[in-house]
Scaffold this active site. Sequence first.
Site, mmCIF file in Angstrom:
data_model
loop_
_atom_site.group_PDB
_atom_site.id
_atom_site.type_symbol
_atom_site.label_atom_id
_atom_site.label_comp_id
_atom_site.label_asym_id
_atom_site.label_seq_id
_atom_site.Cartn_x
_atom_site.Cartn_y
_atom_site.Cartn_z
ATOM 1 N N LYS A 189 8.852 13.538 -19.043
ATOM 2 C CA LYS A 189 8.205 14.746 -19.566
ATOM 3 C C LYS A 189 8.018 15.667 -18.374
ATOM 4 O O LYS A 189 7.275 15.380 -17.441
ATOM 5 C CB LYS A 189 6.856 14.387 -20.194
ATOM 6 C CG LYS A 189 6.380 15.339 -21.277
ATOM 7 C CD LYS A 189 5.983 16.717 -20.794
ATOM 8 C CE LYS A 189 4.618 16.756 -20.186
ATOM 9 N NZ LYS A 189 4.322 18.070 -19.544
ATOM 10 N N GLY A 226 0.317 13.902 -10.661
ATOM 11 C CA GLY A 226 -0.394 15.117 -11.068
ATOM 12 C C GLY A 226 -1.842 15.048 -10.638
ATOM 13 O O GLY A 226 -2.157 14.461 -9.601
ATOM 14 N N SER A 227 -2.732 15.632 -11.460
ATOM 15 C CA SER A 227 -4.141 15.742 -11.076
ATOM 16 C C SER A 227 -4.885 14.427 -11.323
ATOM 17 O O SER A 227 -4.483 13.610 -12.157
ATOM 18 C CB SER A 227 -4.800 16.853 -11.890
ATOM 19 O OG SER A 227 -4.736 16.540 -13.272
ATOM 20 N N GLU A 269 -7.735 14.231 -12.732
ATOM 21 C CA GLU A 269 -8.296 14.339 -14.089
ATOM 22 C C GLU A 269 -7.326 13.761 -15.131
ATOM 23 O O GLU A 269 -7.693 12.912 -15.942
ATOM 24 C CB GLU A 269 -8.538 15.832 -14.329
ATOM 25 C CG GLU A 269 -9.160 16.197 -15.615
ATOM 26 C CD GLU A 269 -9.012 17.714 -15.865
ATOM 27 O OE1 GLU A 269 -8.424 18.429 -15.025
ATOM 28 O OE2 GLU A 269 -9.490 18.147 -16.921
ATOM 29 N N VAL A 270 -6.088 14.208 -15.091
ATOM 30 C CA VAL A 270 -5.112 13.724 -16.077
ATOM 31 C C VAL A 270 -4.689 12.292 -15.746
ATOM 32 O O VAL A 270 -4.462 11.489 -16.647
ATOM 33 C CB VAL A 270 -3.899 14.671 -16.174
ATOM 34 C CG1 VAL A 270 -2.853 14.113 -17.139
ATOM 35 C CG2 VAL A 270 -4.330 16.056 -16.627
ATOM 36 N N GLY A 271 -4.635 11.964 -14.464
ATOM 37 C CA GLY A 271 -4.309 10.584 -14.073
ATOM 38 C C GLY A 271 -5.250 9.586 -14.727
ATOM 39 O O GLY A 271 -4.838 8.526 -15.192
ATOM 40 N N GLU A 295 0.182 8.888 -8.838
ATOM 41 C CA GLU A 295 0.136 9.598 -7.551
ATOM 42 C C GLU A 295 -0.641 10.873 -7.799
ATOM 43 O O GLU A 295 -0.175 11.742 -8.528
ATOM 44 C CB GLU A 295 1.575 9.853 -7.072
ATOM 45 C CG GLU A 295 1.633 10.082 -5.579
ATOM 46 C CD GLU A 295 1.421 11.527 -5.221
ATOM 47 O OE1 GLU A 295 0.240 11.929 -5.075
ATOM 48 O OE2 GLU A 295 2.414 12.246 -5.091
ATOM 49 N N CYS A 339 0.492 17.493 -2.293
ATOM 50 C CA CYS A 339 -0.592 16.503 -2.338
ATOM 51 C C CYS A 339 -0.918 15.986 -0.943
ATOM 52 O O CYS A 339 -1.994 15.465 -0.717
ATOM 53 C CB CYS A 339 -0.217 15.371 -3.274
ATOM 54 S SG CYS A 339 1.511 14.951 -3.210
ATOM 55 N N GLU A 369 -9.348 19.248 -3.788
ATOM 56 C CA GLU A 369 -7.954 19.614 -3.539
ATOM 57 C C GLU A 369 -7.751 21.056 -4.010
ATOM 58 O O GLU A 369 -7.989 21.371 -5.170
ATOM 59 C CB GLU A 369 -7.021 18.671 -4.306
ATOM 60 C CG GLU A 369 -5.563 18.971 -4.043
ATOM 61 C CD GLU A 369 -4.621 17.918 -4.630
ATOM 62 O OE1 GLU A 369 -4.732 17.618 -5.827
ATOM 63 O OE2 GLU A 369 -3.772 17.409 -3.878
HETATM 64 P P1 NAI Z 1 -1.755 18.219 -14.410
HETATM 65 O O1 NAI Z 1 -2.227 16.898 -13.939
HETATM 66 O O2 NAI Z 1 -2.454 18.853 -15.557
HETATM 67 O O3 NAI Z 1 -0.192 18.146 -14.804
HETATM 68 C C1 NAI Z 1 0.718 17.170 -14.343
HETATM 69 C C2 NAI Z 1 1.579 16.699 -15.521
HETATM 70 O O4 NAI Z 1 0.753 16.023 -16.462
HETATM 71 C C3 NAI Z 1 2.256 17.821 -16.294
HETATM 72 O O5 NAI Z 1 3.534 17.402 -16.695
HETATM 73 C C4 NAI Z 1 1.363 17.971 -17.508
HETATM 74 O O6 NAI Z 1 2.004 18.504 -18.635
HETATM 75 C C5 NAI Z 1 0.979 16.533 -17.762
HETATM 76 N N1 NAI Z 1 -0.242 16.352 -18.559
HETATM 77 C C6 NAI Z 1 -1.307 17.177 -18.659
HETATM 78 N N2 NAI Z 1 -2.216 16.668 -19.520
HETATM 79 C C7 NAI Z 1 -1.725 15.491 -19.962
HETATM 80 C C8 NAI Z 1 -2.204 14.473 -20.860
HETATM 81 N N3 NAI Z 1 -3.385 14.586 -21.480
HETATM 82 N N4 NAI Z 1 -1.435 13.386 -21.075
HETATM 83 C C9 NAI Z 1 -0.240 13.244 -20.455
HETATM 84 N N5 NAI Z 1 0.264 14.170 -19.616
HETATM 85 C C10 NAI Z 1 -0.464 15.289 -19.358
HETATM 86 O O7 NAI Z 1 -1.766 19.182 -13.160
HETATM 87 P P2 NAI Z 1 -1.775 20.797 -13.156
HETATM 88 O O8 NAI Z 1 -2.688 21.289 -14.245
HETATM 89 O O9 NAI Z 1 -0.382 21.248 -13.142
HETATM 90 O O10 NAI Z 1 -2.433 21.090 -11.743
HETATM 91 C C11 NAI Z 1 -3.836 20.945 -11.559
HETATM 92 C C12 NAI Z 1 -4.144 20.370 -10.193
HETATM 93 O O11 NAI Z 1 -3.642 19.046 -10.089
HETATM 94 C C13 NAI Z 1 -3.507 21.104 -9.023
HETATM 95 O O12 NAI Z 1 -4.269 22.202 -8.641
HETATM 96 C C14 NAI Z 1 -3.503 20.026 -7.975
HETATM 97 O O13 NAI Z 1 -4.767 19.948 -7.367
HETATM 98 C C15 NAI Z 1 -3.263 18.752 -8.766
HETATM 99 N N6 NAI Z 1 -1.830 18.372 -8.729
HETATM 100 C C16 NAI Z 1 -1.431 17.359 -7.902
HETATM 101 C C17 NAI Z 1 -0.088 17.045 -7.800
HETATM 102 C C18 NAI Z 1 0.391 15.966 -6.898
HETATM 103 O O14 NAI Z 1 1.484 16.065 -6.356
HETATM 104 N N7 NAI Z 1 -0.317 14.869 -6.761
HETATM 105 C C19 NAI Z 1 0.938 17.773 -8.527
HETATM 106 C C20 NAI Z 1 0.417 18.785 -9.411
HETATM 107 C C21 NAI Z 1 -0.913 19.061 -9.484
HETATM 108 MG MG MG Z 2 -3.569 20.568 -16.053
#
Ligand code: NAI
Ligand code: MG
Length: 503
Positions: free
Chosen positions: A194, A246-247, A249-251, A268, A303, A405
């Site tokens: 996804k 990703g974040s 929160e979602v992790g 991660e 990250c 972050e």
């Molecule tokens: P996010 O965690 O919301 O998105 C990452 C992925 O998770 C996207 O594909 C999104 O569609 C998916 N996602 C969102 N909600 C979900 C759910 N309930 N169930 C399953 N998948 C879901 O991150 P976002 O909103 O793009 O960025 C927010 C913050 O997260 C950034 O400001 C940064 O601090 C952090 N982040 C960290 C990353 C890393 O490399 N570790 C990468 C991107 C964001």
């Molecule tokens: Mg998000």
Amino acid sequence: MLDQPMPTPSAPTLDQNALARALSGHHFIGGRFVPARSGRSFAVHNPATGAEIARAAEGDAADVDAAVVNAAAAQKDWAKLPARKRGALVSQCAALIGAHAEELARLIALETGKALRTESRVEANVVADIFSFFGGLGSELKGESVPFAPDVLSVTVREPLGVVGAIIPWNVPMLLMALKIAPALVAGNTVVVKSAEEAPLAVLRICELMNRILPPGCFNMLSGFGPECGAPLVAHPKVRKVTFTGSVEVGRIVAVAAAEKLIPVTLELGGKSPMLVFADCDFEKTVMGAITSMRFTRQGQSCTAASRIYVERPIFDRFVAALAEKVNAMVMGDPLDEKTDIGTIISEGQFEKVKGFVAEGAATPGAKALVCSALPTDPALKKGLFLQPHIFTGLTRESRLVREEIFGPVTCVFPFDDAEAVLAEANDSEYGLAASLWTNNLKRGLDLAHRLEAGLVQINQNLVVQANLSYGGVKSSGLGKEASLEAMQEHFTHKKTIMVNYG
Ligand code: NAI
Ligand code: MG
């Protein structure tokens, strides 16, 4: 080979706008491009101009089900191939991606705003390298023989987990996807990815390219939003492993959903990585190291960004001034222009979020921001999400800028006097992904490296993730490792014990 005529060019193309349009409106399921079952799509923007460059298929649970069913059907035959054969096919994918590296670099620059020369081209080439690395590891999927009893042969074999659901972010989408799907595939799993809603195009093109080589259904790609498309992927009963970047929160949401199903999950989740600079460091190298460490060429959207820099007091003022001078000389502009060092922030939401942090820092009594690099003046870029790098000093340790972050071009620099105190401060964080320290006193460096709470510690360098080196954080930065042989063995296979009583 595929029998369906593709909407996309069969040869590498340097026309990223036409390629973006051709990829529009599609998932990739069972070896073909398909629209969303609902017929819905959403806009993909070029963050440097604000222009709509493509539409992405808006996936939901029905699309997830179609992709997972295809992946599950393909997995049985895929797992039956000899492991080295699977690796050889993944190596062929690496070569094909390598042949399309410039095309992919231009496409990722268009959709993410990351500068072509400093970031996008680098990412495209590293992606080919990751596939090539894992492609060579098929025969390393070894088990063990276990001493048990005379007349009983006891062995372990590594078996694939089944269908892997991979959820990826937008900052380095091709690379972060490669870290997941290359080992998953070589280990005999099939995958459903996804993509991130902000950057669905380059990864979709990679999926299409790899489907020229892999049997249909082994690698499927969905675009869509998190709750509507990501959540049903995690929840699908046939998905036997989830890997997420990703974040935090979602992790957590993903980990809870995986726990409900009792399936393994790799996470991660970002960081707040400290950089410790000692007065005995190689000064010039360390100033340049701070620029790389902070990932200023990626607008800090990393990250592992060194978003907390601690500098030993005797060189503090000189270090901050030298860093600001160098960052100031970096060229911000059109991501596709070869002269550009720094492109744009990914989206308006992220832009506002980072500006919120900057405003909070600027309003802090005693804090000072050195604002670097000139904004572009080209009228074509006037709607672009350009944000100047900010180097903050004088913040308090409790500031949100120091604890959270930011994922933007904002770093906080502090002076320190005592190695033990700065170590405690570096470790005083919810995160534990990466850290770097800069000193010519290797005895002290190694001692601190052992005591820093992070998954990756580097002395006198701060490289991004590399093939063959385990990568992954502790504390809220995540669970599990990526990028290495052990990561493939431990996170994409299970060990079965087989015992033969021949007595
Ligand atoms: P996010 O965690 O919301 O998105 C990452 C992925 O998770 C996207 O594909 C999104 O569609 C998916 N996602 C969102 N909600 C979900 C759910 N309930 N169930 C399953 N998948 C879901 O991150 P976002 O909103 O793009 O960025 C927010 C913050 O997260 C950034 O400001 C940064 O601090 C952090 N982040 C960290 C990353 C890393 O490399 N570790 C990468 C991107 C964001
Ligand atoms: Mg998000």
